[in-house]
Design an enzyme around this catalytic site. Structure first.
Site, PDB file in Angstrom:
ATOM      1  N   ASP A   9       0.781  -1.251   0.000  1.00  0.00           N
ATOM      2  CA  ASP A   9       0.000   0.000   0.000  1.00  0.00           C
ATOM      3  C   ASP A   9       0.808   1.294   0.000  1.00  0.00           C
ATOM      4  OD1 ASP A   9      -1.949  -1.919   0.200  1.00  0.00           O
ATOM      5  OD2 ASP A   9      -2.774  -1.214   2.095  1.00  0.00           O
ATOM      6  N   LYS A 101      -7.215  -4.588  -3.224  1.00  0.00           N
ATOM      7  CA  LYS A 101      -7.963  -5.153  -2.096  1.00  0.00           C
ATOM      8  C   LYS A 101      -8.959  -4.141  -1.563  1.00  0.00           C
ATOM      9  CE  LYS A 101      -4.265  -3.972   1.182  1.00  0.00           C
ATOM     10  NZ  LYS A 101      -4.914  -2.991   2.034  1.00  0.00           N
ATOM     11  N   CYS A 143      -1.805  -2.331   7.653  1.00  0.00           N
ATOM     12  CA  CYS A 143      -1.732  -3.244   6.515  1.00  0.00           C
ATOM     13  C   CYS A 143      -0.417  -4.009   6.412  1.00  0.00           C
ATOM     14  CB  CYS A 143      -2.049  -2.490   5.229  1.00  0.00           C
ATOM     15  SG  CYS A 143      -3.746  -1.829   5.252  1.00  0.00           S
TER      16      CYS A 143
END
Length: 193
Positions: A9, A101, A143
């Site tokens: 990310d 995602k 994450c």
């Protein structure tokens, strides 16, 4: 023994000036790019993930007008927007698999997403015979933590490259790293990779 690099990310909304800006995010993007320039050939698989939330609805309660910053968040990383794109300081030319995602639901781990051809991260790692993975990216306390724990659960030996991550806040980031170490991850700087 196959190795993977998992880049979590590194997106505009998670770096400086983003909707959920993480201090040091741009610096992490630059350091990952420098690391890739020197070490990409050491990895059989390089997977980069992005939050890729639906524009409509609250994405399963993930978006909220009054977020609690635990289970709900301000709108971020909406599919097709600049905020969802990779930080421009992150070079992605050596990435072998791109993962999206969080379409319509909360998702923290890259293992909850799918590649452009619909494969899971677990399937990609298994197909490549990956036994070890280095994890980098944003955010340490969310994450990165979730992705590293899922890699461990998949049976992969995990190293978190501690100079190539950035967290939302110091205390939860330290707690996340301690949790990962207890789960079996090795915490090292990229110079040891």
């Amino acid at each position: 023994m196959s190795r993977a690099l998992l880049i979590v990310d590194v997106q505009n909304d998670f770096t400086e000036d983003g909707a959920l800006a993480v201090a040091g995010g741009d610096a992490v993007a630059e350091r990952i790019t420098a690391f890739l320039a020197a070490h990409a050939a050491a990895y059989e698989v390089i997977i980069a993930s992005r939050d890729w939330h639906d524009a409509d609805g609250d994405n399963g309660g993930h978006f909220a007008e009054a977020p609690d910053f635990v289970d709900s968040w301000p709108v971020h990383c909406v599919a097709g927007t600049e905020g969802a794109e990779y930080d421009p300081l992150l070079a992605t030319d050596t990435v072998t698999h791109h993962v999206r995602k969080g379409q319509g639901k909360p998702a923290y781990s890259m293992f909850e997403g799918v590649t452009d051809d619909g494969s899971s991260v677990a399937a990609v790692l298994t197909a490549a015979g990956v036994l070890s993975a280095d994890v980098v990216g944003i955010a340490t306390d969310h994450c990165v933590r979730a992705s590293a724990l899922d890699a461990i659960a998949h049976g992969v030996r995990v190293r978190v490259l501690t100079d190539l991550i950035a967290g939302v806040a110091p205390e939860p980031s330290e707690a996340a790293l301690a949790e990962l170490a207890h789960a079996g991850a090795e915490l090292v700087e990229s110079s040891a990779a």
